[in-house]
Design a protein around this motif. Structure first.
Motif, PDB file in Angstrom:
ATOM      1  N   THR A 112       1.373   9.282  -3.527  1.00 43.52           N
ATOM      2  CA  THR A 112       1.260   8.452  -2.321  1.00 43.52           C
ATOM      3  C   THR A 112       0.066   7.512  -2.380  1.00 43.52           C
ATOM      4  O   THR A 112      -0.027   6.586  -1.566  1.00 43.52           O
ATOM      5  N   LYS A 113      -0.837   7.745  -3.313  1.00 43.94           N
ATOM      6  CA  LYS A 113      -2.031   6.901  -3.435  1.00 43.94           C
ATOM      7  C   LYS A 113      -1.827   5.740  -4.418  1.00 43.94           C
ATOM      8  O   LYS A 113      -2.710   4.873  -4.549  1.00 43.94           O
ATOM      9  N   LEU A 114      -0.690   5.703  -5.101  1.00 43.11           N
ATOM     10  CA  LEU A 114      -0.505   4.721  -6.169  1.00 43.11           C
ATOM     11  C   LEU A 114      -0.360   3.302  -5.654  1.00 43.11           C
ATOM     12  O   LEU A 114      -0.918   2.353  -6.224  1.00 43.11           O
ATOM     13  N   ASP A 136       4.178  15.305 -10.186  1.00 38.14           N
ATOM     14  CA  ASP A 136       5.405  14.861  -9.517  1.00 38.14           C
ATOM     15  C   ASP A 136       5.944  13.609 -10.217  1.00 38.14           C
ATOM     16  O   ASP A 136       5.803  12.481  -9.725  1.00 38.14           O
ATOM     17  N   LEU A 137       6.589  13.818 -11.354  1.00 36.77           N
ATOM     18  CA  LEU A 137       7.058  12.698 -12.161  1.00 36.77           C
ATOM     19  C   LEU A 137       8.185  11.904 -11.498  1.00 36.77           C
ATOM     20  O   LEU A 137       8.183  10.667 -11.576  1.00 36.77           O
ATOM     21  N   PRO A 138       9.162  12.549 -10.849  1.00 34.84           N
ATOM     22  CA  PRO A 138      10.232  11.751 -10.229  1.00 34.84           C
ATOM     23  C   PRO A 138       9.725  10.740  -9.204  1.00 34.84           C
ATOM     24  O   PRO A 138      10.190   9.596  -9.175  1.00 34.84           O
ATOM     25  N   ILE A 143       8.321   4.864  -8.105  1.00 39.81           N
ATOM     26  CA  ILE A 143       7.358   3.844  -7.691  1.00 39.81           C
ATOM     27  C   ILE A 143       7.226   2.741  -8.741  1.00 39.81           C
ATOM     28  O   ILE A 143       7.097   1.559  -8.405  1.00 39.81           O
ATOM     29  N   ILE A 144       7.296   3.103 -10.014  1.00 35.09           N
ATOM     30  CA  ILE A 144       7.054   2.113 -11.080  1.00 35.09           C
ATOM     31  C   ILE A 144       8.339   1.664 -11.785  1.00 35.09           C
ATOM     32  O   ILE A 144       8.280   0.875 -12.728  1.00 35.09           O
ATOM     33  N   PHE A 150       3.826   1.413 -17.727  1.00 34.60           N
ATOM     34  CA  PHE A 150       4.210   2.554 -18.560  1.00 34.60           C
ATOM     35  C   PHE A 150       3.843   3.874 -17.878  1.00 34.60           C
ATOM     36  O   PHE A 150       2.830   3.960 -17.165  1.00 34.60           O
ATOM     37  N   LEU A 151       4.657   4.897 -18.138  1.00 39.27           N
ATOM     38  CA  LEU A 151       4.356   6.255 -17.694  1.00 39.27           C
ATOM     39  C   LEU A 151       3.867   7.042 -18.910  1.00 39.27           C
ATOM     40  O   LEU A 151       4.615   7.241 -19.873  1.00 39.27           O
ATOM     41  N   VAL A 152       2.609   7.455 -18.858  1.00 42.12           N
ATOM     42  CA  VAL A 152       1.976   8.164 -19.972  1.00 42.12           C
ATOM     43  C   VAL A 152       1.619   9.571 -19.492  1.00 42.12           C
ATOM     44  O   VAL A 152       0.724   9.742 -18.666  1.00 42.12           O
ATOM     45  N   GLU A 153       2.301  10.568 -20.001  1.00 41.54           N
ATOM     46  CA  GLU A 153       2.031  11.943 -19.591  1.00 41.54           C
ATOM     47  C   GLU A 153       0.879  12.533 -20.405  1.00 41.54           C
ATOM     48  O   GLU A 153       0.930  12.531 -21.638  1.00 41.54           O
TER      49      GLU A 153
END
Length: 359
Positions: A112-114, A136-138, A143-144, A150-153
Protein backbone atom coordinates in the motif's frame (compact mmCIF):
# COMPACT_ATOMS: atom_id res chain seq x y z
CA UNK A 1 23.61 -23.29 26.11
CA UNK A 2 20.86 -23.63 23.51
CA UNK A 3 22.34 -21.78 20.53
CA UNK A 4 20.45 -19.57 18.13
CA UNK A 5 22.01 -21.68 15.36
CA UNK A 6 24.57 -24.51 15.24
CA UNK A 7 26.17 -25.68 12.00
CA UNK A 8 28.26 -28.30 13.80
CA UNK A 9 25.12 -30.32 14.43
CA UNK A 10 24.08 -30.15 10.80
CA UNK A 11 27.52 -31.30 9.71
CA UNK A 12 27.32 -34.39 11.91
CA UNK A 13 24.11 -35.51 10.21
CA UNK A 14 25.59 -35.44 6.68
CA UNK A 15 29.34 -35.72 7.27
CA UNK A 16 29.85 -38.81 5.10
CA UNK A 17 28.04 -37.22 2.16
CA UNK A 18 30.04 -34.02 2.52
CA UNK A 19 33.34 -35.89 2.77
CA UNK A 20 32.54 -37.84 -0.39
CA UNK A 21 31.63 -34.67 -2.28
CA UNK A 22 34.81 -32.92 -1.13
CA UNK A 23 37.08 -35.83 -2.02
CA UNK A 24 35.47 -36.29 -5.43
CA UNK A 25 35.93 -32.60 -6.21
CA UNK A 26 39.51 -32.57 -4.96
CA UNK A 27 40.44 -35.63 -7.01
CA UNK A 28 38.81 -34.13 -10.10
CA UNK A 29 41.13 -31.14 -9.65
CA UNK A 30 38.98 -28.49 -11.28
CA UNK A 31 37.71 -25.79 -8.93
CA UNK A 32 36.25 -23.03 -11.11
CA UNK A 33 32.95 -23.24 -13.06
CA UNK A 34 32.99 -26.96 -13.75
CA UNK A 35 30.58 -29.88 -13.36
CA UNK A 36 29.42 -29.19 -9.81
CA UNK A 37 28.42 -25.61 -10.61
CA UNK A 38 26.65 -26.65 -13.81
CA UNK A 39 24.78 -29.47 -12.09
CA UNK A 40 23.84 -27.42 -9.06
CA UNK A 41 22.51 -24.63 -11.27
CA UNK A 42 20.27 -27.17 -13.02
CA UNK A 43 19.16 -28.79 -9.78
CA UNK A 44 18.40 -25.53 -7.99
CA UNK A 45 16.56 -24.12 -11.01
CA UNK A 46 14.42 -27.25 -10.98
CA UNK A 47 13.83 -26.94 -7.26
CA UNK A 48 12.70 -23.31 -7.51
CA UNK A 49 10.71 -23.95 -10.69
CA UNK A 50 12.54 -21.73 -13.17
CA UNK A 51 14.50 -22.26 -16.37
CA UNK A 52 17.84 -20.68 -15.49
CA UNK A 53 20.04 -20.35 -12.42
CA UNK A 54 23.37 -18.54 -12.38
CA UNK A 55 25.79 -19.26 -9.54
CA UNK A 56 27.61 -16.24 -8.08
CA UNK A 57 29.99 -15.44 -5.23
CA UNK A 58 27.42 -14.08 -2.75
CA UNK A 59 23.86 -12.99 -2.21
CA UNK A 60 25.00 -9.37 -2.32
CA UNK A 61 26.48 -9.96 -5.77
CA UNK A 62 23.23 -11.63 -6.80
CA UNK A 63 21.37 -8.37 -6.14
CA UNK A 64 24.04 -6.12 -7.67
CA UNK A 65 24.59 -8.15 -10.84
CA UNK A 66 20.93 -9.06 -11.10
CA UNK A 67 19.94 -5.40 -11.24
CA UNK A 68 22.70 -4.64 -13.74
CA UNK A 69 21.57 -7.55 -15.90
CA UNK A 70 18.12 -5.94 -16.00
CA UNK A 71 19.70 -2.74 -17.25
CA UNK A 72 19.33 -0.80 -14.02
CA UNK A 73 21.89 2.00 -13.96
CA UNK A 74 22.93 5.11 -12.10
CA UNK A 75 20.02 7.52 -11.76
CA UNK A 76 17.40 4.78 -11.83
CA UNK A 77 15.35 4.24 -8.67
CA UNK A 78 14.86 0.94 -6.88
CA UNK A 79 12.24 0.53 -4.15
CA UNK A 80 13.28 -1.44 -1.08
CA UNK A 81 11.72 -2.12 2.35
CA UNK A 82 13.23 0.08 5.05
CA UNK A 83 14.24 -2.86 7.27
CA UNK A 84 16.23 -4.80 4.63
CA UNK A 85 19.69 -3.92 5.94
CA UNK A 86 21.84 -6.46 4.02
CA UNK A 87 19.90 -6.01 0.77
CA UNK A 88 20.54 -2.26 0.68
CA UNK A 89 24.25 -2.75 0.02
CA UNK A 90 23.68 -4.95 -3.02
CA UNK A 91 21.28 -2.38 -4.44
CA UNK A 92 23.60 0.55 -3.73
CA UNK A 93 26.49 -1.19 -5.48
CA UNK A 94 24.42 -1.41 -8.66
CA UNK A 95 24.51 2.39 -8.89
CA UNK A 96 20.75 2.74 -8.44
CA UNK A 97 19.12 5.25 -6.11
CA UNK A 98 17.37 3.56 -3.19
CA UNK A 99 13.82 4.56 -2.35
CA UNK A 100 12.53 3.14 0.92
CA UNK A 101 9.02 2.13 1.94
CA UNK A 102 7.68 0.81 5.22
CA UNK A 103 6.78 -2.78 5.99
CA UNK A 104 3.89 -4.78 7.41
CA UNK A 105 3.94 -6.40 10.83
CA UNK A 106 5.49 -9.56 9.34
CA UNK A 107 8.53 -7.57 8.20
CA UNK A 108 7.76 -7.75 4.47
CA UNK A 109 7.20 -4.77 2.20
CA UNK A 110 3.83 -3.00 2.51
CA UNK A 111 2.36 -2.80 -1.02
CA UNK A 112 0.00 0.00 0.00
CA UNK A 113 3.02 2.29 0.32
CA UNK A 114 4.27 1.76 -3.25
CA UNK A 115 2.06 4.23 -5.12
CA UNK A 116 3.48 7.15 -3.13
CA UNK A 117 7.09 6.44 -4.14
CA UNK A 118 6.81 5.19 -7.72
CA UNK A 119 8.07 7.79 -10.20
CA UNK A 120 9.08 7.88 -13.83
CA UNK A 121 12.57 6.85 -12.77
CA UNK A 122 11.49 3.71 -10.88
CA UNK A 123 13.02 0.62 -12.50
CA UNK A 124 12.56 -2.10 -9.89
CA UNK A 125 10.72 -3.09 -6.73
CA UNK A 126 12.48 -5.53 -4.41
CA UNK A 127 10.20 -7.45 -2.05
CA UNK A 128 12.37 -9.17 0.56
CA UNK A 129 11.00 -12.48 1.82
CA UNK A 130 12.27 -11.68 5.30
CA UNK A 131 12.72 -14.49 7.83
CA UNK A 132 11.15 -16.89 5.30
CA UNK A 133 7.88 -14.90 5.17
CA UNK A 134 6.68 -14.60 1.58
CA UNK A 135 5.97 -11.00 0.59
CA UNK A 136 2.61 -10.11 -0.97
CA UNK A 137 3.70 -10.68 -4.56
CA UNK A 138 0.24 -10.74 -6.21
CA UNK A 139 -0.59 -7.26 -4.93
CA UNK A 140 2.80 -5.90 -5.95
CA UNK A 141 2.40 -7.44 -9.41
CA UNK A 142 -1.02 -5.82 -9.80
CA UNK A 143 0.49 -2.41 -9.01
CA UNK A 144 3.38 -2.62 -11.50
CA UNK A 145 1.77 -4.84 -14.16
CA UNK A 146 1.29 -2.13 -16.78
CA UNK A 147 4.60 -0.41 -16.15
CA UNK A 148 8.23 -1.06 -17.11
CA UNK A 149 9.13 -1.71 -13.47
CA UNK A 150 10.93 -4.98 -12.76
CA UNK A 151 9.99 -7.29 -9.89
CA UNK A 152 13.17 -8.49 -8.16
CA UNK A 153 12.66 -11.03 -5.39
CA UNK A 154 15.19 -11.10 -2.57
CA UNK A 155 14.77 -14.71 -1.48
CA UNK A 156 17.98 -14.91 0.53
CA UNK A 157 16.06 -16.05 3.62
CA UNK A 158 13.36 -18.04 1.86
CA UNK A 159 14.89 -21.29 0.58
CA UNK A 160 12.04 -23.77 0.83
CA UNK A 161 9.21 -21.21 0.82
CA UNK A 162 6.83 -22.17 -1.99
CA UNK A 163 7.25 -19.99 -5.10
CA UNK A 164 9.99 -17.84 -3.53
CA UNK A 165 12.26 -16.63 -6.31
CA UNK A 166 10.13 -17.94 -9.18
CA UNK A 167 7.57 -15.15 -9.54
CA UNK A 168 9.64 -12.05 -10.32
CA UNK A 169 11.75 -11.14 -13.33
CA UNK A 170 14.64 -12.47 -11.26
CA UNK A 171 15.03 -14.07 -7.86
CA UNK A 172 18.16 -13.53 -5.77
CA UNK A 173 19.42 -16.11 -3.30
CA UNK A 174 22.21 -16.21 -0.75
CA UNK A 175 23.89 -19.42 0.38
CA UNK A 176 25.60 -17.83 3.37
CA UNK A 177 26.38 -20.67 5.82
CA UNK A 178 23.51 -19.96 8.22
CA UNK A 179 20.80 -19.90 5.51
CA UNK A 180 18.30 -22.73 5.17
CA UNK A 181 20.53 -23.90 2.33
CA UNK A 182 24.07 -22.78 3.11
CA UNK A 183 27.55 -23.29 1.69
CA UNK A 184 30.75 -23.36 3.74
CA UNK A 185 31.40 -19.71 2.97
CA UNK A 186 29.81 -17.03 0.81
CA UNK A 187 27.84 -18.04 -2.28
CA UNK A 188 24.79 -16.78 -4.15
CA UNK A 189 22.56 -17.26 -7.17
CA UNK A 190 20.17 -15.46 -9.49
CA UNK A 191 17.26 -17.42 -10.96
CA UNK A 192 15.11 -16.38 -13.91
CA UNK A 193 12.99 -17.59 -16.80
CA UNK A 194 14.53 -15.02 -19.15
CA UNK A 195 17.30 -16.37 -21.38
CA UNK A 196 18.77 -12.93 -22.18
CA UNK A 197 19.05 -12.03 -18.49
CA UNK A 198 20.70 -15.38 -17.72
CA UNK A 199 23.19 -15.04 -20.55
CA UNK A 200 24.20 -11.57 -19.43
CA UNK A 201 24.71 -12.85 -15.88
CA UNK A 202 26.90 -15.68 -17.18
CA UNK A 203 29.06 -13.01 -18.82
CA UNK A 204 29.07 -10.61 -15.92
CA UNK A 205 30.27 -13.19 -13.42
CA UNK A 206 33.53 -13.54 -15.38
CA UNK A 207 35.01 -10.48 -17.09
CA UNK A 208 32.04 -9.99 -19.42
CA UNK A 209 33.22 -12.93 -21.53
CA UNK A 210 31.11 -14.78 -24.10
CA UNK A 211 34.00 -17.22 -24.52
CA UNK A 212 37.34 -17.41 -22.76
CA UNK A 213 39.26 -14.17 -23.39
CA UNK A 214 36.44 -12.76 -25.53
CA UNK A 215 34.95 -10.02 -23.38
CA UNK A 216 32.18 -7.80 -24.71
CA UNK A 217 31.61 -5.67 -21.59
CA UNK A 218 33.52 -4.56 -18.53
CA UNK A 219 32.77 -6.84 -15.58
CA UNK A 220 34.55 -8.31 -12.61
CA UNK A 221 34.55 -11.81 -11.18
CA UNK A 222 31.76 -13.31 -9.09
CA UNK A 223 31.78 -17.07 -9.43
CA UNK A 224 30.21 -19.84 -7.39
CA UNK A 225 33.13 -22.10 -6.49
CA UNK A 226 33.11 -25.80 -7.36
CA UNK A 227 33.58 -26.84 -3.74
CA UNK A 228 30.66 -24.73 -2.58
CA UNK A 229 28.51 -26.13 -5.40
CA UNK A 230 29.45 -29.68 -4.41
CA UNK A 231 28.42 -29.00 -0.81
CA UNK A 232 25.20 -27.32 -1.88
CA UNK A 233 24.28 -30.28 -4.09
CA UNK A 234 24.50 -32.52 -1.05
CA UNK A 235 22.50 -30.17 1.14
CA UNK A 236 19.78 -29.50 -1.46
CA UNK A 237 18.69 -33.14 -1.13
CA UNK A 238 17.92 -32.49 2.55
CA UNK A 239 16.33 -29.04 2.22
CA UNK A 240 12.69 -30.13 2.22
CA UNK A 241 13.20 -32.26 5.34
CA UNK A 242 15.05 -29.44 7.08
CA UNK A 243 12.30 -26.92 6.28
CA UNK A 244 9.67 -29.38 7.48
CA UNK A 245 11.52 -29.65 10.79
CA UNK A 246 11.73 -25.85 11.04
CA UNK A 247 7.96 -25.67 10.56
CA UNK A 248 7.47 -28.28 13.26
CA UNK A 249 9.59 -26.28 15.71
CA UNK A 250 7.75 -23.09 14.79
CA UNK A 251 4.40 -24.80 15.37
CA UNK A 252 5.52 -25.69 18.89
CA UNK A 253 6.71 -22.15 19.57
CA UNK A 254 3.45 -20.70 18.28
CA UNK A 255 1.35 -23.03 20.40
CA UNK A 256 3.50 -22.78 23.52
CA UNK A 257 3.99 -19.00 23.50
CA UNK A 258 0.60 -17.79 22.32
CA UNK A 259 -0.89 -15.43 24.90
CA UNK A 260 2.35 -15.22 26.91
CA UNK A 261 3.14 -11.72 28.14
CA UNK A 262 3.04 -9.11 25.40
CA UNK A 263 4.59 -11.45 22.83
CA UNK A 264 3.62 -11.06 19.18
CA UNK A 265 4.78 -13.31 16.37
CA UNK A 266 6.53 -11.84 13.34
CA UNK A 267 6.92 -15.29 11.78
CA UNK A 268 3.71 -17.29 11.92
CA UNK A 269 2.82 -18.34 8.35
CA UNK A 270 2.68 -22.17 8.39
CA UNK A 271 3.85 -22.18 4.75
CA UNK A 272 6.90 -20.04 5.48
CA UNK A 273 10.42 -21.44 5.50
CA UNK A 274 11.14 -20.19 9.06
CA UNK A 275 14.73 -19.22 8.36
CA UNK A 276 14.27 -17.41 11.66
CA UNK A 277 11.61 -17.48 14.34
CA UNK A 278 11.06 -13.86 15.34
CA UNK A 279 8.92 -12.50 18.16
CA UNK A 280 8.15 -8.94 19.30
CA UNK A 281 8.13 -7.63 22.85
CA UNK A 282 8.58 -4.25 24.49
CA UNK A 283 10.76 -6.03 27.05
CA UNK A 284 13.33 -7.24 24.52
CA UNK A 285 16.48 -6.26 26.36
CA UNK A 286 15.36 -7.74 29.67
CA UNK A 287 14.08 -10.88 27.98
CA UNK A 288 17.30 -11.43 26.01
CA UNK A 289 19.36 -10.94 29.18
CA UNK A 290 17.18 -13.38 31.10
CA UNK A 291 17.32 -16.01 28.35
CA UNK A 292 21.10 -15.73 28.14
CA UNK A 293 21.37 -16.16 31.92
CA UNK A 294 19.40 -19.39 31.67
CA UNK A 295 21.22 -20.76 28.64
CA UNK A 296 19.11 -19.68 25.67
CA UNK A 297 20.76 -17.86 22.78
CA UNK A 298 19.01 -15.05 20.91
CA UNK A 299 19.82 -12.50 18.20
CA UNK A 300 18.31 -9.41 16.56
CA UNK A 301 17.63 -9.42 12.81
CA UNK A 302 18.01 -6.49 12.27
CA UNK A 303 18.58 -3.83 14.94
CA UNK A 304 18.95 -0.88 12.58
CA UNK A 305 16.63 0.28 9.77
CA UNK A 306 18.41 1.41 6.62
CA UNK A 307 17.66 5.10 7.13
CA UNK A 308 19.39 4.99 10.54
CA UNK A 309 22.62 3.63 9.02
CA UNK A 310 25.42 6.16 8.64
CA UNK A 311 26.42 4.81 5.23
CA UNK A 312 22.94 5.67 3.90
CA UNK A 313 22.62 9.21 5.25
CA UNK A 314 22.55 10.40 1.65
CA UNK A 315 19.03 8.96 1.30
CA UNK A 316 17.85 11.93 3.43
CA UNK A 317 15.20 10.15 5.44
CA UNK A 318 14.54 11.00 9.06
CA UNK A 319 13.45 9.24 12.21
CA UNK A 320 9.72 8.58 12.10
CA UNK A 321 9.49 8.17 8.32
CA UNK A 322 8.98 4.40 8.57
CA UNK A 323 7.21 3.73 11.88
CA UNK A 324 6.63 -0.01 11.50
CA UNK A 325 10.25 -0.70 10.52
CA UNK A 326 11.45 1.43 13.40
CA UNK A 327 9.15 -0.29 15.91
CA UNK A 328 10.28 -3.71 14.71
CA UNK A 329 13.93 -2.75 15.11
CA UNK A 330 13.26 -1.89 18.77
CA UNK A 331 11.17 -4.95 19.62
CA UNK A 332 12.15 -7.99 17.53
CA UNK A 333 14.07 -10.95 18.92
CA UNK A 334 15.06 -14.16 17.15
CA UNK A 335 14.76 -17.41 19.10
CA UNK A 336 16.77 -20.60 18.47
CA UNK A 337 15.73 -22.06 15.12
CA UNK A 338 17.52 -24.80 13.23
CA UNK A 339 16.49 -28.33 12.24
CA UNK A 340 18.73 -30.10 14.73
CA UNK A 341 17.15 -28.48 17.80
CA UNK A 342 15.95 -31.26 20.09
CA UNK A 343 12.44 -31.49 21.47
CA UNK A 344 13.80 -30.94 24.97
CA UNK A 345 15.54 -27.76 23.83
CA UNK A 346 12.39 -26.40 22.19
CA UNK A 347 10.39 -27.10 25.34
CA UNK A 348 13.11 -25.50 27.46
CA UNK A 349 13.00 -22.30 25.39
CA UNK A 350 9.22 -22.10 25.79
CA UNK A 351 9.38 -22.83 29.51
CA UNK A 352 12.09 -20.22 30.11
CA UNK A 353 10.13 -17.60 28.16
CA UNK A 354 7.00 -18.30 30.21
CA UNK A 355 8.96 -18.07 33.45
CA UNK A 356 10.32 -14.66 32.48
CA UNK A 357 6.86 -13.22 31.84
CA UNK A 358 5.45 -14.69 35.07
CA UNK A 359 8.21 -13.12 37.17
Amino acid sequence: MIPIFDLKRQYKTIDKELHAAFIHTAIHGSFILDKNVTQFEKEFAGYVGVTYAVGLASGTDALTLGLKALGVKQGDEVILPANAYPSAFGVALSGATIKLVDVKDDGTIDPTKLHAVITGRTRAVIPVHLYGNLADLPTIQSIIRHTSIFLVEDAAQAHGTKKAGSVGDIGCFSFYPSKNLGAMGDAGMVVTNNKDIAERLYRMRMYGEIQRYQSIEIAGVSRLDELHAAILRVKLKHLNAWVARRRSIAKQYLKGLRGVGDLRFVTSDPNGAFHLFVIRTKFRSALATYLKKYGVGTAIHFPTPIHFVKAFRNLRYKRGDFPVSEALSREILSLPMFPELTENEVHSVIKTMKTFFRS
